[in-house]
Scaffold this motif. Structure first.
Motif, PDB file in Angstrom:
ATOM      1  N   LEU A 142       0.975  -1.120   0.012  1.00 15.87           N
ATOM      2  CA  LEU A 142       0.074   0.009   0.204  1.00 15.87           C
ATOM      3  C   LEU A 142       0.999   1.001   0.210  1.00 15.87           C
ATOM      4  O   LEU A 142       0.337   1.874  -1.113  1.00 15.87           O
ATOM      5  N   ASP A 143       2.098   1.286   0.510  1.00 13.55           N
ATOM      6  CA  ASP A 143       3.043   2.234   1.060  1.00 13.55           C
ATOM      7  C   ASP A 143       4.488   1.863   1.154  1.00 13.55           C
ATOM      8  O   ASP A 143       4.358   0.956   2.517  1.00 13.55           O
ATOM      9  N   THR A 144       4.946   1.910   0.632  1.00 15.34           N
ATOM     10  CA  THR A 144       6.607   1.977   0.653  1.00 15.34           C
ATOM     11  C   THR A 144       7.333   2.369   0.946  1.00 15.34           C
ATOM     12  O   THR A 144       8.470   3.035   1.991  1.00 15.34           O
ATOM     13  N   ASN A 145       6.719   3.918   2.046  1.00 15.39           N
ATOM     14  CA  ASN A 145       7.397   5.111   2.651  1.00 15.39           C
ATOM     15  C   ASN A 145       7.878   4.393   3.766  1.00 15.39           C
ATOM     16  O   ASN A 145       6.919   3.473   4.184  1.00 15.39           O
ATOM     17  N   GLY A 146       9.328   4.358   4.383  1.00 17.35           N
ATOM     18  CA  GLY A 146       9.078   3.708   6.042  1.00 17.35           C
ATOM     19  C   GLY A 146       9.816   2.270   5.228  1.00 17.35           C
ATOM     20  O   GLY A 146      10.181   1.501   6.714  1.00 17.35           O
ATOM     21  N   ALA A 174      10.836  -9.917   6.515  1.00 15.91           N
ATOM     22  CA  ALA A 174       9.459  -9.626   6.857  1.00 15.91           C
ATOM     23  C   ALA A 174       9.255  -8.708   7.241  1.00 15.91           C
ATOM     24  O   ALA A 174       8.378  -8.265   7.050  1.00 15.91           O
ATOM     25  N   ALA A 175      10.149  -7.890   8.332  1.00 12.82           N
ATOM     26  CA  ALA A 175       9.534  -6.981   8.991  1.00 12.82           C
ATOM     27  C   ALA A 175       9.129  -4.978   7.166  1.00 12.82           C
ATOM     28  O   ALA A 175       8.251  -5.020   7.351  1.00 12.82           O
ATOM     29  N   ALA A 176       9.950  -5.229   6.374  1.00 13.47           N
ATOM     30  CA  ALA A 176      10.064  -4.493   5.438  1.00 13.47           C
ATOM     31  C   ALA A 176       8.621  -4.702   4.552  1.00 13.47           C
ATOM     32  O   ALA A 176       7.879  -4.105   4.135  1.00 13.47           O
ATOM     33  N   ALA A 177       8.477  -6.381   5.052  1.00 13.28           N
ATOM     34  CA  ALA A 177       7.125  -6.687   3.835  1.00 13.28           C
ATOM     35  C   ALA A 177       5.797  -6.171   4.279  1.00 13.28           C
ATOM     36  O   ALA A 177       4.734  -5.489   3.881  1.00 13.28           O
ATOM     37  N   ILE A 178       5.729  -6.140   6.091  1.00 16.09           N
ATOM     38  CA  ILE A 178       5.140  -6.141   6.791  1.00 16.09           C
ATOM     39  C   ILE A 178       4.557  -4.399   6.766  1.00 16.09           C
ATOM     40  O   ILE A 178       3.460  -3.779   6.632  1.00 16.09           O
ATOM     41  N   SER A 179       5.428  -3.796   6.520  1.00 14.17           N
ATOM     42  CA  SER A 179       5.129  -1.852   6.777  1.00 14.17           C
ATOM     43  C   SER A 179       4.820  -1.334   5.557  1.00 14.17           C
ATOM     44  O   SER A 179       4.283  -0.329   5.535  1.00 14.17           O
ATOM     45  N   VAL A 180       4.970  -2.196   4.444  1.00 16.63           N
ATOM     46  CA  VAL A 180       4.472  -1.980   3.302  1.00 16.63           C
ATOM     47  C   VAL A 180       2.898  -1.900   2.684  1.00 16.63           C
ATOM     48  O   VAL A 180       2.451  -1.481   1.914  1.00 16.63           O
ATOM     49  N   THR A 181       2.551  -2.983   3.621  1.00 19.86           N
ATOM     50  CA  THR A 181       0.946  -2.974   4.325  1.00 19.86           C
ATOM     51  C   THR A 181       0.108  -1.802   4.869  1.00 19.86           C
ATOM     52  O   THR A 181      -1.170  -1.993   4.671  1.00 19.86           O
ATOM     53  N   ARG A 182       1.033  -0.564   5.367  1.00 22.42           N
ATOM     54  CA  ARG A 182       0.187   0.004   6.372  1.00 22.42           C
ATOM     55  C   ARG A 182       0.638   1.221   5.629  1.00 22.42           C
ATOM     56  O   ARG A 182       1.994   1.500   4.991  1.00 22.42           O
ATOM     57  N   HIS A 183      -0.028   2.189   5.641  1.00 20.19           N
ATOM     58  CA  HIS A 183       0.423   3.753   5.226  1.00 20.19           C
ATOM     59  C   HIS A 183       1.793   4.706   6.115  1.00 20.19           C
ATOM     60  O   HIS A 183       1.162   4.123   7.247  1.00 20.19           O
ATOM     61  N   GLY A 184       1.922   5.959   5.427  1.00 21.36           N
ATOM     62  CA  GLY A 184       2.736   6.138   6.570  1.00 21.36           C
ATOM     63  C   GLY A 184       4.692   5.623   6.878  1.00 21.36           C
ATOM     64  O   GLY A 184       4.237   4.397   6.684  1.00 21.36           O
TER      65      GLY A 184
END
Length: 220
Positions: A142-146, A174-184
């Motif tokens: 959803l959002d690759t920022n961060g 895995a952490a990066a994969a989870i982070s891109v499924t979230r906004h911000g």
């Protein structure tokens, strides 16, 4: 936009006390500011020898003077960057060649380098010559920022708990994969979320002290 971190002095950094078990991380942003780069480079060079130092040059790497970048890389324990940043430091080439040149010619004291390739995962090369490309995880982004920040933070967290580098890289993927499924940009997951994600992905999980734990699935 440059903030307080764009104007630093050694006097301002003096209260930052580094303890024996600490890890130190710096991004390239602060080193890109004329009013902060010299003081921060001096402070990094003065770190105790046993303190691991992690460096992410970030997309502003071209704004960091070569002399400053060389000083910081010379003290780097772990370098984490993407392909573009790696090429900016070590010249053009494939990921294996870049990782080898980064260690041989730019990070003489490093334990290893991590070259991140977004959804493809990351390539890890250790000082002893060991190499692995750790595949990423397929998710609906959803959002690759961060994502890069989440990757580095998780990688360092795992290393600090005694996890071996290649397994720490899988944990970071895995952490990066989870982070891109979230906004911000502030979307890094917790250890519990990462472990749960890994359990569904299959393969070993990591225990609190870096020991692998086989995932047991209920039988039908």
């Amino acid at each position: 936009w440059p903030g307080a971190e764009s104007v630093l002095s050694l006097d301002m950094l003096a209260p930052v006390v580094v303890a024996a078990d600490d890890w130190v991380f710096t991004s390239g942003y602060t080193l890109s500011y004329p009013g902060s780069r010299d003081a921060l480079a001096d402070w990094i060079e003065a770190l105790p020898a046993g303190i691991p130092f992690v460096f992410d040059p970030t997309p502003v790497i071209a704004d960091i003077p070569g002399s400053t970048l060389a000083r910081v890389l010379a003290r780097t324990t772990w370098l984490s960057c993407n392909m573009g940043e790696a090429a900016e430091i070590a010249g053009q080439g494939d990921v294996k060649a870049l990782a080898a040149r980064l260690l041989a010619g730019h990070c003489p004291k490093a334990d290893g380098v991590v070259i991140r390739s977004a959804a493809k995962g990351c390539h890890v090369r250790l000082a002893d010559g060991s190499v692995q490309t750790i595949p990423g995880f397929e998710v609906d982004a959803l959002d690759t920022n961060g994502a890069g920040d989440a990757h580095i933070g998780a990688f360092v967290s795992a290393l600090a708990r005694g996890v071996q580098p290649f397994e720490a890289a899988r944990y970071a993927n895995a952490a990066a994969a989870i982070s891109v499924t979230r906004h911000g940009g502030s979307s890094a997951p917790t250890d519990y979320e990462i472990q749960t994600f890994l359990s569904h992905a299959g393969g070993p999980q990591m225990g609190l002290h870096g020991r692998k734990q086989e995932v047991k699935r209920p039988t039908a």
